[in-house]
Design a protein around this motif. Structure first.
Motif, PDB file in Angstrom:
ATOM      1  N   ILE A  20      28.150  32.315 -50.441  1.00 47.18           N
ATOM      2  CA  ILE A  20      27.051  31.441 -50.013  1.00 47.18           C
ATOM      3  C   ILE A  20      26.516  30.633 -51.189  1.00 47.18           C
ATOM      4  O   ILE A  20      26.328  29.411 -51.091  1.00 47.18           O
ATOM      5  CB  ILE A  20      25.927  32.273 -49.371  1.00 47.18           C
ATOM      6  CG1 ILE A  20      26.415  32.869 -48.041  1.00 47.18           C
ATOM      7  CG2 ILE A  20      24.686  31.423 -49.138  1.00 47.18           C
ATOM      8  CD1 ILE A  20      25.482  33.894 -47.447  1.00 47.18           C
ATOM      9  N   LEU A  21      26.280  31.302 -52.324  1.00 48.55           N
ATOM     10  CA  LEU A  21      25.761  30.604 -53.501  1.00 48.55           C
ATOM     11  C   LEU A  21      26.770  29.577 -54.020  1.00 48.55           C
ATOM     12  O   LEU A  21      26.399  28.471 -54.425  1.00 48.55           O
ATOM     13  CB  LEU A  21      25.425  31.608 -54.595  1.00 48.55           C
ATOM     14  CG  LEU A  21      24.252  32.547 -54.307  1.00 48.55           C
ATOM     15  CD1 LEU A  21      24.078  33.551 -55.446  1.00 48.55           C
ATOM     16  CD2 LEU A  21      22.956  31.753 -54.108  1.00 48.55           C
ATOM     17  N   ASP A  22      28.046  29.951 -53.989  1.00 45.35           N
ATOM     18  CA  ASP A  22      29.101  29.041 -54.436  1.00 45.35           C
ATOM     19  C   ASP A  22      29.151  27.803 -53.551  1.00 45.35           C
ATOM     20  O   ASP A  22      29.268  26.673 -54.041  1.00 45.35           O
ATOM     21  CB  ASP A  22      30.442  29.771 -54.410  1.00 45.35           C
ATOM     22  CG  ASP A  22      31.586  28.897 -54.891  1.00 45.35           C
ATOM     23  OD1 ASP A  22      31.736  28.768 -56.114  1.00 45.35           O
ATOM     24  OD2 ASP A  22      32.325  28.353 -54.043  1.00 45.35           O
ATOM     25  N   TYR A  23      29.062  27.996 -52.245  1.00 48.45           N
ATOM     26  CA  TYR A  23      29.119  26.887 -51.289  1.00 48.45           C
ATOM     27  C   TYR A  23      27.920  25.950 -51.451  1.00 48.45           C
ATOM     28  O   TYR A  23      28.064  24.728 -51.392  1.00 48.45           O
ATOM     29  CB  TYR A  23      29.146  27.446 -49.863  1.00 48.45           C
ATOM     30  CG  TYR A  23      29.166  26.368 -48.798  1.00 48.45           C
ATOM     31  CD1 TYR A  23      30.340  25.683 -48.501  1.00 48.45           C
ATOM     32  CD2 TYR A  23      28.004  26.034 -48.101  1.00 48.45           C
ATOM     33  CE1 TYR A  23      30.357  24.692 -47.525  1.00 48.45           C
ATOM     34  CE2 TYR A  23      28.017  25.045 -47.126  1.00 48.45           C
ATOM     35  CZ  TYR A  23      29.193  24.383 -46.840  1.00 48.45           C
ATOM     36  OH  TYR A  23      29.203  23.390 -45.889  1.00 48.45           O
ATOM     37  N   LEU A  24      26.746  26.518 -51.705  1.00 51.13           N
ATOM     38  CA  LEU A  24      25.519  25.715 -51.766  1.00 51.13           C
ATOM     39  C   LEU A  24      25.294  25.048 -53.124  1.00 51.13           C
ATOM     40  O   LEU A  24      24.788  23.922 -53.185  1.00 51.13           O
ATOM     41  CB  LEU A  24      24.307  26.590 -51.428  1.00 51.13           C
ATOM     42  CG  LEU A  24      24.225  27.124 -49.990  1.00 51.13           C
ATOM     43  CD1 LEU A  24      23.028  28.057 -49.852  1.00 51.13           C
ATOM     44  CD2 LEU A  24      24.115  25.969 -48.992  1.00 51.13           C
ATOM     45  N   PHE A  25      25.684  25.734 -54.208  1.00 53.31           N
ATOM     46  CA  PHE A  25      25.225  25.280 -55.518  1.00 53.31           C
ATOM     47  C   PHE A  25      26.321  24.988 -56.535  1.00 53.31           C
ATOM     48  O   PHE A  25      26.017  24.470 -57.613  1.00 53.31           O
ATOM     49  CB  PHE A  25      24.268  26.324 -56.127  1.00 53.31           C
ATOM     50  CG  PHE A  25      23.054  26.587 -55.286  1.00 53.31           C
ATOM     51  CD1 PHE A  25      22.092  25.604 -55.101  1.00 53.31           C
ATOM     52  CD2 PHE A  25      22.886  27.814 -54.665  1.00 53.31           C
ATOM     53  CE1 PHE A  25      20.966  25.838 -54.328  1.00 53.31           C
ATOM     54  CE2 PHE A  25      21.771  28.061 -53.877  1.00 53.31           C
ATOM     55  CZ  PHE A  25      20.812  27.068 -53.707  1.00 53.31           C
ATOM     56  N   PHE A  26      27.588  25.329 -56.250  1.00 55.01           N
ATOM     57  CA  PHE A  26      28.630  25.179 -57.272  1.00 55.01           C
ATOM     58  C   PHE A  26      28.745  23.733 -57.743  1.00 55.01           C
ATOM     59  O   PHE A  26      28.747  23.457 -58.951  1.00 55.01           O
ATOM     60  CB  PHE A  26      29.984  25.665 -56.739  1.00 55.01           C
ATOM     61  CG  PHE A  26      31.064  25.684 -57.784  1.00 55.01           C
ATOM     62  CD1 PHE A  26      31.302  26.820 -58.534  1.00 55.01           C
ATOM     63  CD2 PHE A  26      31.858  24.559 -58.024  1.00 55.01           C
ATOM     64  CE1 PHE A  26      32.288  26.842 -59.504  1.00 55.01           C
ATOM     65  CE2 PHE A  26      32.843  24.563 -58.988  1.00 55.01           C
ATOM     66  CZ  PHE A  26      33.065  25.714 -59.727  1.00 55.01           C
ATOM     67  N   ALA A  27      28.878  22.802 -56.813  1.00 53.77           N
ATOM     68  CA  ALA A  27      29.072  21.391 -57.182  1.00 53.77           C
ATOM     69  C   ALA A  27      27.873  20.849 -57.951  1.00 53.77           C
ATOM     70  O   ALA A  27      28.031  20.102 -58.931  1.00 53.77           O
ATOM     71  CB  ALA A  27      29.321  20.555 -55.928  1.00 53.77           C
ATOM     72  N   ILE A  28      26.666  21.221 -57.526  1.00 59.09           N
ATOM     73  CA  ILE A  28      25.447  20.752 -58.199  1.00 59.09           C
ATOM     74  C   ILE A  28      25.384  21.295 -59.615  1.00 59.09           C
ATOM     75  O   ILE A  28      25.125  20.558 -60.581  1.00 59.09           O
ATOM     76  CB  ILE A  28      24.199  21.182 -57.405  1.00 59.09           C
ATOM     77  CG1 ILE A  28      24.205  20.549 -56.017  1.00 59.09           C
ATOM     78  CG2 ILE A  28      22.916  20.802 -58.153  1.00 59.09           C
ATOM     79  CD1 ILE A  28      23.133  21.086 -55.094  1.00 59.09           C
ATOM     80  N   LEU A  29      25.635  22.601 -59.735  1.00 61.43           N
ATOM     81  CA  LEU A  29      25.586  23.234 -61.058  1.00 61.43           C
ATOM     82  C   LEU A  29      26.657  22.675 -61.976  1.00 61.43           C
ATOM     83  O   LEU A  29      26.393  22.404 -63.160  1.00 61.43           O
ATOM     84  CB  LEU A  29      25.762  24.752 -60.896  1.00 61.43           C
ATOM     85  CG  LEU A  29      25.704  25.590 -62.177  1.00 61.43           C
ATOM     86  CD1 LEU A  29      24.351  25.438 -62.865  1.00 61.43           C
ATOM     87  CD2 LEU A  29      25.994  27.056 -61.858  1.00 61.43           C
ATOM     88  N   GLN A  30      27.854  22.478 -61.450  1.00 62.40           N
ATOM     89  CA  GLN A  30      28.943  21.944 -62.266  1.00 62.40           C
ATOM     90  C   GLN A  30      28.614  20.542 -62.769  1.00 62.40           C
ATOM     91  O   GLN A  30      28.866  20.220 -63.943  1.00 62.40           O
ATOM     92  CB  GLN A  30      30.237  21.906 -61.445  1.00 62.40           C
ATOM     93  CG  GLN A  30      31.420  21.360 -62.222  1.00 62.40           C
ATOM     94  CD  GLN A  30      32.709  21.469 -61.447  1.00 62.40           C
ATOM     95  OE1 GLN A  30      33.598  22.260 -61.744  1.00 62.40           O
ATOM     96  NE2 GLN A  30      32.849  20.642 -60.423  1.00 62.40           N
ATOM     97  N   SER A  31      28.036  19.708 -61.913  1.00 62.06           N
ATOM     98  CA  SER A  31      27.665  18.354 -62.319  1.00 62.06           C
ATOM     99  C   SER A  31      26.640  18.381 -63.447  1.00 62.06           C
ATOM    100  O   SER A  31      26.754  17.617 -64.419  1.00 62.06           O
ATOM    101  CB  SER A  31      27.102  17.601 -61.112  1.00 62.06           C
ATOM    102  OG  SER A  31      26.691  16.314 -61.479  1.00 62.06           O
ATOM    103  N   MET A  32      25.675  19.284 -63.360  1.00 65.71           N
ATOM    104  CA  MET A  32      24.646  19.400 -64.393  1.00 65.71           C
ATOM    105  C   MET A  32      25.234  19.877 -65.715  1.00 65.71           C
ATOM    106  O   MET A  32      24.919  19.342 -66.781  1.00 65.71           O
ATOM    107  CB  MET A  32      23.552  20.371 -63.928  1.00 65.71           C
ATOM    108  CG  MET A  32      22.721  19.862 -62.761  1.00 65.71           C
ATOM    109  SD  MET A  32      21.645  21.160 -62.072  1.00 65.71           S
ATOM    110  CE  MET A  32      20.712  21.618 -63.539  1.00 65.71           C
ATOM    111  N   ILE A  33      26.113  20.877 -65.637  1.00 67.73           N
ATOM    112  CA  ILE A  33      26.694  21.430 -66.861  1.00 67.73           C
ATOM    113  C   ILE A  33      27.631  20.423 -67.527  1.00 67.73           C
ATOM    114  O   ILE A  33      27.623  20.265 -68.758  1.00 67.73           O
ATOM    115  CB  ILE A  33      27.430  22.750 -66.551  1.00 67.73           C
ATOM    116  CG1 ILE A  33      26.421  23.824 -66.137  1.00 67.73           C
ATOM    117  CG2 ILE A  33      28.221  23.223 -67.765  1.00 67.73           C
ATOM    118  CD1 ILE A  33      27.058  25.137 -65.723  1.00 67.73           C
TER     119      ILE A  33
END
Length: 260
Positions: A20-33
């Protein structure tokens, strides 16, 4: 509730949290990092490392506990050189065959190669082989077949983004589904040395990308011919290794469905 049933509940609960966390936040977190570190490859590695936290917590809760718990449970205590030599020998048919049949892929850049071969190969094996298959098979009563089915099904479904064509989708699903079964079998037969499926996965992906083979996992006649040769070599090497070792094959009739 006995220990093995509790372990199964813990494993699926924390995988669900991870998913669930991967589906919701992975792309957002990766873009920020990536924006912060200015490297797509490093950003991919750091994002995956952070996303694995729920799985690490889930693994830590399993019983029985022992020394070097994290490394042992995730198969990282295995012999790296053994895994590397296995991967190199097994993928020789792909590299040599593709070099003869296909041209070099001049469109690929270093970041894409590292992300889709090294990073994806390592983390996919951590998630699907070490955690989702390995820990379920090793710490619960479920045998090889039930442990592998959910893993392989999910692994195959997550690769369907590669095409919109129905025929290609069927091929992609079949290739990735049975590939997942193969990698899980290899992981178990090499006594849960994760470097075996990791190096095979990384090098197979690398061969696929270095040469202008195909845009997706379905491939074509020649690409699949050499891929199947690699699979055959990997299976033969594993059977020979198992026969030479004292334990023999790890997957037997007695542990196919349920274990004591």
């Amino acid at each position: 509730m006995n220990t093995k049933s509790l372990n199964l509940l813990v494993l699926f609960l924390f995988f669900g949290i991870y998913f669930i966390l991967d589906y919701l936040f992975f792309a957002i977190l990766q873009s920020m990092i990536i924006k912060y570190v200015q490297s797509r490859f490093l950003g991919h590695v750091l994002t995956y490392s952070i996303s694995l936290v729920p799985l690490l917590f889930g693994a830590m809760l399993l019983k029985p506990k022992g020394q070097n718990e994290f490394l042992e449970k995730f198969g990282l205590k295995g012999n790296f050189l053994q895994g590397l030599s296995f991967g190199i020998i097994a993928t020789l048919p792909m590299f040599l065959g593709y070099a003869f049949v296909f041209t070099l892929n001049r469109k690929i850049d270093a970041n894409a190669l590292l992300i889709n071969s090294v990073s994806s190969g390592f983390f996919e094996e951590m998630i699907f082989r070490a955690y989702f298959f390995g820990l379920v098979f090793r710490y619960t009563r479920l045998g090889f077949i039930p442990s592998i089915l959910a893993t392989s099904l999910l692994f195959a479904l997550l690769h369907l983004y590669q095409s919109q064509d129905l025929g290609e989708l069927v091929l992609i699903f079949g290739m990735t589904f049975f590939g997942s079964i193969l990698f899980s079998w290899l992981y178990a037969e090499w006594k849960f040395n994760l470097w075996i499926p990791v190096t095979l996965h990384v090098l197979m992906n690398s061969a696929w990308m270095i040469f202008d083979v195909s845009d997706n996992a379905a491939g074509n006649g020649w690409s699949n011919f050499f891929r199947f040769l690699t699979i055959i070599v990997a299976i033969i090497m594993t059977i020979v290794h198992s026969r030479k070792s004292n334990g023999g094959l790890q997957i037997e009739r007695k542990n196919l469905w349920l274990k004591d």
